[in-house]
Write a protein that holds these residues in place. Structure first.
Motif, short mmCIF file in Angstrom:
data_model
loop_
_atom_site.label_atom_id
_atom_site.label_comp_id
_atom_site.label_asym_id
_atom_site.label_seq_id
_atom_site.Cartn_x
_atom_site.Cartn_y
_atom_site.Cartn_z
N GLN A 94 0.85 -1.18 0.00
CA GLN A 94 0.00 0.00 0.00
C GLN A 94 0.89 1.24 0.00
O GLN A 94 1.80 1.34 0.80
CB GLN A 94 -0.89 0.02 1.23
N PRO A 95 0.62 2.19 -0.90
CA PRO A 95 1.41 3.42 -0.89
C PRO A 95 1.23 4.17 0.43
O PRO A 95 0.21 4.02 1.11
CB PRO A 95 0.80 4.24 -2.05
N LEU A 96 2.23 4.96 0.79
CA LEU A 96 2.16 5.72 2.04
C LEU A 96 0.97 6.68 2.05
O LEU A 96 0.46 7.02 3.11
CB LEU A 96 3.46 6.47 2.28
N LEU A 97 0.52 7.12 0.87
CA LEU A 97 -0.65 7.99 0.79
C LEU A 97 -1.96 7.21 0.74
O LEU A 97 -3.02 7.78 0.55
CB LEU A 97 -0.54 8.90 -0.45
N GLY A 98 -1.89 5.89 0.88
CA GLY A 98 -3.07 5.05 0.80
C GLY A 98 -3.39 4.72 -0.65
O GLY A 98 -2.70 5.11 -1.58
N TYR A 99 -4.45 3.95 -0.86
CA TYR A 99 -4.89 3.59 -2.22
C TYR A 99 -5.60 4.79 -2.81
O TYR A 99 -6.80 4.94 -2.69
CB TYR A 99 -5.80 2.36 -2.18
N TYR A 100 -4.84 5.65 -3.46
CA TYR A 100 -5.34 6.93 -3.91
C TYR A 100 -5.92 6.87 -5.32
O TYR A 100 -5.77 5.90 -6.04
CB TYR A 100 -4.23 7.98 -3.85
N ASP A 101 -6.55 7.96 -5.70
CA ASP A 101 -7.08 8.18 -7.04
C ASP A 101 -6.12 9.15 -7.74
O ASP A 101 -5.85 10.23 -7.22
CB ASP A 101 -8.48 8.79 -6.92
N SER A 102 -5.62 8.76 -8.91
CA SER A 102 -4.65 9.60 -9.64
C SER A 102 -5.22 10.95 -10.05
O SER A 102 -4.47 11.85 -10.40
CB SER A 102 -4.17 8.88 -10.90
N GLY A 103 -6.53 11.11 -10.02
CA GLY A 103 -7.14 12.37 -10.39
C GLY A 103 -7.43 13.28 -9.21
O GLY A 103 -7.98 14.36 -9.37
N ASP A 104 -7.04 12.86 -8.01
CA ASP A 104 -7.29 13.63 -6.79
C ASP A 104 -6.27 14.77 -6.71
O ASP A 104 -5.06 14.54 -6.62
CB ASP A 104 -7.17 12.71 -5.58
N GLU A 105 -6.74 16.01 -6.73
CA GLU A 105 -5.85 17.17 -6.74
C GLU A 105 -4.92 17.19 -5.53
O GLU A 105 -3.76 17.57 -5.64
CB GLU A 105 -6.67 18.46 -6.80
N ARG A 106 -5.39 16.76 -4.39
CA ARG A 106 -4.56 16.71 -3.18
C ARG A 106 -3.37 15.76 -3.39
O ARG A 106 -2.24 16.08 -3.02
CB ARG A 106 -5.43 16.26 -2.00
N ILE A 107 -3.62 14.63 -4.00
CA ILE A 107 -2.56 13.64 -4.28
C ILE A 107 -1.59 14.20 -5.31
O ILE A 107 -0.36 14.08 -5.16
CB ILE A 107 -3.17 12.31 -4.76
N ILE A 108 -2.11 14.81 -6.37
CA ILE A 108 -1.25 15.38 -7.41
C ILE A 108 -0.33 16.43 -6.80
O ILE A 108 0.88 16.43 -7.05
CB ILE A 108 -2.09 15.97 -8.56
N LYS A 109 -0.88 17.32 -5.99
CA LYS A 109 -0.06 18.36 -5.35
C LYS A 109 1.04 17.75 -4.48
O LYS A 109 2.18 18.21 -4.50
CB LYS A 109 -0.93 19.30 -4.50
N GLU A 110 0.68 16.71 -3.72
CA GLU A 110 1.67 16.07 -2.86
C GLU A 110 2.74 15.37 -3.70
O GLU A 110 3.93 15.45 -3.38
CB GLU A 110 1.00 15.07 -1.91
N HIS A 111 2.34 14.71 -4.78
CA HIS A 111 3.33 14.09 -5.66
C HIS A 111 4.26 15.16 -6.25
O HIS A 111 5.48 14.97 -6.30
CB HIS A 111 2.65 13.31 -6.78
N PHE A 112 3.70 16.26 -6.71
CA PHE A 112 4.53 17.35 -7.26
C PHE A 112 5.53 17.85 -6.21
O PHE A 112 6.69 18.05 -6.50
CB PHE A 112 3.66 18.52 -7.73
N ARG A 113 5.06 18.04 -4.98
CA ARG A 113 5.94 18.52 -3.91
C ARG A 113 7.07 17.53 -3.67
O ARG A 113 8.25 17.91 -3.59
CB ARG A 113 5.15 18.74 -2.62
N GLN A 114 6.72 16.24 -3.59
CA GLN A 114 7.74 15.22 -3.36
C GLN A 114 8.75 15.18 -4.52
O GLN A 114 9.95 15.05 -4.29
CB GLN A 114 7.09 13.84 -3.20
N MET A 115 8.25 15.29 -5.73
CA MET A 115 9.14 15.25 -6.89
C MET A 115 10.10 16.43 -6.91
O MET A 115 11.28 16.27 -7.21
CB MET A 115 8.33 15.18 -8.17
N LYS A 116 9.59 17.61 -6.61
CA LYS A 116 10.47 18.78 -6.58
C LYS A 116 11.51 18.62 -5.47
O LYS A 116 12.67 18.95 -5.66
CB LYS A 116 9.67 20.07 -6.40
N ASP A 117 11.11 18.09 -4.31
CA ASP A 117 12.05 17.85 -3.22
C ASP A 117 13.15 16.87 -3.63
O ASP A 117 14.28 16.97 -3.17
CB ASP A 117 11.34 17.32 -1.97
N LEU A 118 12.80 15.89 -4.48
CA LEU A 118 13.77 14.89 -4.93
C LEU A 118 14.59 15.35 -6.13
O LEU A 118 15.48 14.64 -6.57
CB LEU A 118 13.04 13.59 -5.28
#
Length: 180
Positions: free
Chosen positions: A69-93
């Motif tokens: 299970q992903p740390l963000l849970g079983y998410y929906d790829s279209g969820d804006e909250r998830i997209i924003k968090e992925h973007f933040r993580q990617m920029k941090d990396l």
């Protein structure tokens, strides 16, 4: 990010709540010798899928959830909250661009992937460049249809017409990148 050496270990949480390592620890040396994120001396891209939640269920495992299970849970790829968090993580990396996996066809999963891709681009276009990675697309639906060149051309034309001119579309040497 200050210059120095950083260490990264990827992990996942399974359905029982146990954390497991997905990779060995890797080191990353940060140098401030190029424009952009400064983490690497070249551009860094990440393969990205927009097919969730439809594919969290493993059909080859008796329709059970995927093993981890992903740390963000079983998410929906279209969820804006998830997209924003992925973007933040990617920029941090230090990830400069995403390569969207649309190799099953732009209309796969009853257009759900296209809907998620649209949400991803809409959000990316609304953010300043330093808060999001750029986005490129990988197509390949024709590979599943006897490598039909007409299908490749139809998908390539659609990507160019509907996405490649967007502010967040990734450009390589000034031209929109499309992987076929």
């Amino acid at each position: 990010v200050p210059e120095g050496t950083y260490y990264l270990a990827l992990s996942a949480v399974n359905t029982s709540g146990q954390e497991s390592a997905l990779s060995n620890e890797i080191s990353l040396t940060v140098k401030q010798d190029r424009p952009g994120n400064g983490l690497y001396s070249s551009l860094v891209g990440a393969w990205y899928q927009v097919w969730y939640p439809e594919h969290w269920i493993a059909k080859d495992r008796g329709n059970k959830p995927t093993r981890y299970q992903p740390l963000l849970g079983y998410y929906d790829s279209g969820d804006e909250r998830i997209i924003k968090e992925h973007f933040r993580q990617m920029k941090d990396l230090g990830i400069d661009f995403l390569l969207l996996d649309l190799t099953n066809g732009l209309g796969a999963d009853n257009e759900k992937q296209k809907e998620h891709m649209q949400k991803l681009f809409n959000l990316a276009d609304s953010l300043p460049p330093d808060e999001r990675p750029d986005i490129a697309i990988a197509i390949g639906h024709a590979l599943w249809n006897d490598n039909n060149l007409d299908l490749h051309q139809i998908e390539a034309d659609e990507v160019y017409r509907d996405y490649a001119q967007r502010p967040s579309y990734f450009r390589w040497k000034g031209k929109p990148l499309l992987i076929v």
